[in-house]
Enzyme design. Structure first.
Site, PDB file in Angstrom:
ATOM      1  N   ARG A  71       0.809  -1.250   0.152  1.00  0.00           N
ATOM      2  CA  ARG A  71      -0.021  -0.123   0.038  1.00  0.00           C
ATOM      3  C   ARG A  71       1.038   1.256   0.066  1.00  0.00           C
ATOM      4  O   ARG A  71       0.458   2.424   0.622  1.00  0.00           O
ATOM      5  CB  ARG A  71      -1.145  -0.056   1.213  1.00  0.00           C
ATOM      6  CG  ARG A  71      -2.007  -1.211   1.110  1.00  0.00           C
ATOM      7  CD  ARG A  71      -2.970  -1.013   2.152  1.00  0.00           C
ATOM      8  NE  ARG A  71      -3.943  -2.125   2.082  1.00  0.00           N
ATOM      9  CZ  ARG A  71      -5.006  -2.336   1.415  1.00  0.00           C
ATOM     10  NH1 ARG A  71      -5.191  -1.038   0.664  1.00  0.00           N
ATOM     11  NH2 ARG A  71      -5.788  -3.215   1.522  1.00  0.00           N
ATOM     12  N   THR A 124     -10.428  -4.494  -7.151  1.00  0.00           N
ATOM     13  CA  THR A 124     -10.778  -4.649  -5.773  1.00  0.00           C
ATOM     14  C   THR A 124     -11.745  -5.514  -5.135  1.00  0.00           C
ATOM     15  O   THR A 124     -12.599  -5.579  -6.096  1.00  0.00           O
ATOM     16  CB  THR A 124     -10.896  -3.060  -5.243  1.00  0.00           C
ATOM     17  OG1 THR A 124     -11.298  -3.210  -3.904  1.00  0.00           O
ATOM     18  CG2 THR A 124     -11.717  -2.537  -6.057  1.00  0.00           C
ATOM     19  N   ARG A 170     -14.911  -1.603   2.796  1.00  0.00           N
ATOM     20  CA  ARG A 170     -14.588  -0.396   3.641  1.00  0.00           C
ATOM     21  C   ARG A 170     -15.416   0.671   3.416  1.00  0.00           C
ATOM     22  O   ARG A 170     -16.250   1.048   4.356  1.00  0.00           O
ATOM     23  CB  ARG A 170     -13.150   0.116   3.010  1.00  0.00           C
ATOM     24  CG  ARG A 170     -12.512   1.123   3.886  1.00  0.00           C
ATOM     25  CD  ARG A 170     -11.156   1.565   3.390  1.00  0.00           C
ATOM     26  NE  ARG A 170     -10.253   0.636   3.591  1.00  0.00           N
ATOM     27  CZ  ARG A 170      -9.383   0.370   4.572  1.00  0.00           C
ATOM     28  NH1 ARG A 170      -9.660   1.193   5.562  1.00  0.00           N
ATOM     29  NH2 ARG A 170      -8.502  -0.415   4.593  1.00  0.00           N
TER      30      ARG A 170
HETATM   31  O1  F6P Z   1      -9.054  -2.934  -0.304  1.00  0.00           O
HETATM   32  C1  F6P Z   1      -9.902  -4.381  -0.269  1.00  0.00           C
HETATM   33  C2  F6P Z   1      -9.756  -4.444   1.407  1.00  0.00           C
HETATM   34  O2  F6P Z   1      -9.954  -5.932   1.395  1.00  0.00           O
HETATM   35  C3  F6P Z   1     -10.707  -3.981   2.012  1.00  0.00           C
HETATM   36  O3  F6P Z   1     -12.403  -4.666   2.266  1.00  0.00           O
HETATM   37  C4  F6P Z   1     -10.236  -4.140   3.593  1.00  0.00           C
HETATM   38  O4  F6P Z   1     -10.719  -3.242   4.453  1.00  0.00           O
HETATM   39  C5  F6P Z   1      -8.820  -3.922   3.510  1.00  0.00           C
HETATM   40  O5  F6P Z   1      -8.664  -4.293   2.030  1.00  0.00           O
HETATM   41  C6  F6P Z   1      -7.730  -4.526   4.109  1.00  0.00           C
HETATM   42  O6  F6P Z   1      -6.490  -4.506   4.008  1.00  0.00           O
HETATM   43  P1  F6P Z   1      -5.441  -5.084   4.597  1.00  0.00           P
HETATM   44  O7  F6P Z   1      -5.331  -6.325   4.126  1.00  0.00           O
HETATM   45  O8  F6P Z   1      -4.219  -4.099   4.108  1.00  0.00           O
HETATM   46  O9  F6P Z   1      -5.787  -4.917   6.152  1.00  0.00           O
END
Ligand code: F6P
Length: 343
Positions: A71, A124, A170
């Site tokens: 990210r 996504t 989210r």
């Molecule tokens: O962006 C997709 C997603 O799976 C969201 O649904 C969720 O809030 C987020 O990523 C979780 O991200 P990470 O795996 O970085 O905690």
């Protein structure tokens, strides 16, 4: 011609199918392809790998992303864009394919505006990228979430229990709504429609007054909002480079409130990342394959600053400026339509 490809943001089933198609089409055109590892971090740190079709062709059925992801947001770093531009040249890239959701695509749009040859591919599991009917990973996530909810239904019915299933999502409740409807959930709570705890409690009381079965399945998106609460339920206050907090906890919170107010045994279940991994569905192999092929066509045509998309079953292209900074959310009308099952 040398083409770079990167995947940014959360991983998603179907990314490997897109990468495979990109490599195939590039080789057909005589282009060299390199994978930029860990998303934008790979461009900042010159972390790359060679991609050859004969070596990677067996990845279509695999979840995750073989070129890794992160990210990382170069727009948030001092001289980030400058460094990316310099490294773009250092690597001898003629074009870059950025596969990701809103975060990744907004970086792609900014780089494209700064003069780099970038094209986008929507990915996504949350399905919240506008101007497209398909984002890589959503179909698999919905199917996995649906199966999980179904499995919980068996236990809920056998034990006369209430289950609150917290599903990723989210800003948008697409996965929760689609998987919940497909699995026959009793109630689905999404970020687009803030709810009162009192209403949920009354709903559970009504459902459990049924003599035959006191099983209740409530699906709640992790980003769902409780009226009169400030913002979503979060793990902690930390934010990532795109300003997102780590969501999670609404399922547990709601389950406790329900049990306290109704006396019914209520459990929270959190599938979390289990719906974001594993083999992609057929659609999450086919459309990403078409996206990958189309993205290389865009490069051949010199149509930079665009994203490939699916509209009415056709692969089309959309300018990145029409996509970024916006979230495709569940419409009021769609949620109203679903409500007939929440009675
Ligand atoms: O962006 C997709 C997603 O799976 C969201 O649904 C969720 O809030 C987020 O990523 C979780 O991200 P990470 O795996 O970085 O905690």
């Amino acid at each position: 011609m040398k083409v770079g490809v990167l995947t940014g943001g959360g991983d998603a089933p179907g990314l490997n199918a897109a990468i495979r198609a990109i490599v195939k089409k590039c080789e057909k055109f005589g282009y060299e392809v390199i994978g930029i590892k860990y998303g934008w971090a790979g461009l900042l740190e010159l972390n790359t790998m060679t991609l050859k079709y004969d070596e990677i062709k067996g990845i279509i059925h695999k979840g995750g992303t073989m070129i890794k992801t992160s990210r990382t947001n170069p727009l948030k770093m001092k001289d980030g864009v400058k460094k990316v531009s310099q490294n773009f040249k250092k690597l001898g890239l003629d074009a870059l394919i950025a596969i990701g959701g809103d975060d990744t695509l907004s970086v792609a749009a900014a780089l494209s505006e700064s003069g780099l040859n970038v094209v986008g591919v929507p990915k996504t599991i949350d399905y919240d990228v506008p101007e497209t009917e398909f984002t890589i990973g959503f179909d698999t996530a919905v199917n996995l979430a649906m199966r999980t909810i179904e499995n919980l239904q068996d236990t809920a019915e056998s034990h006369d229990r209430v289950f609150v299933v917290e599903i990723m999502g989210r800003h948008a409740g697409w996965i929760a709504l689609y998987s919940g409807l497909a699995a026959g959930a009793d109630l689905i709570l999404i970020p687009e429609e803030p709810f009162n705890i009192k209403d949920v409690v009354n709903f559970v009381k009504k459902k459990t007054s049924n003599k035959e079965s006191q099983a209740v399945i409530i699906v709640v998106a992790e980003g769902a909002l409780i009226k009169d609460y400030e913002g979503p339920v979060t793990k902690d206050a930390n934010v990532d480079q795109f300003g997102h907090v780590r969501l999670g906890g609404i399922g547990e919170f709601l389950a406790k409130e329900i049990e306290k107010a109704t006396g019914s045994e209520t459990r929270a279940a959190v599938p979390a990342h289990t719906i974001r991994g594993g083999p992609p569905t057929a659609m999450d192999r086919l459309i990403p394959t078409r996206y990958g092929l189309a993205a290389v066509d865009l490069i051949k045509q010199g149509k930079f600053g665009h994203m490939v998309a699916l509209q009415a079953g056709e692969i089309v292209t959309v300018h990145l400026s029409k996509v970024t900074g916006k979230t495709k959310t569940v419409s009021k009308q769609l949620y109203e339509e679903a409500k007939i099952f929440f009675e």
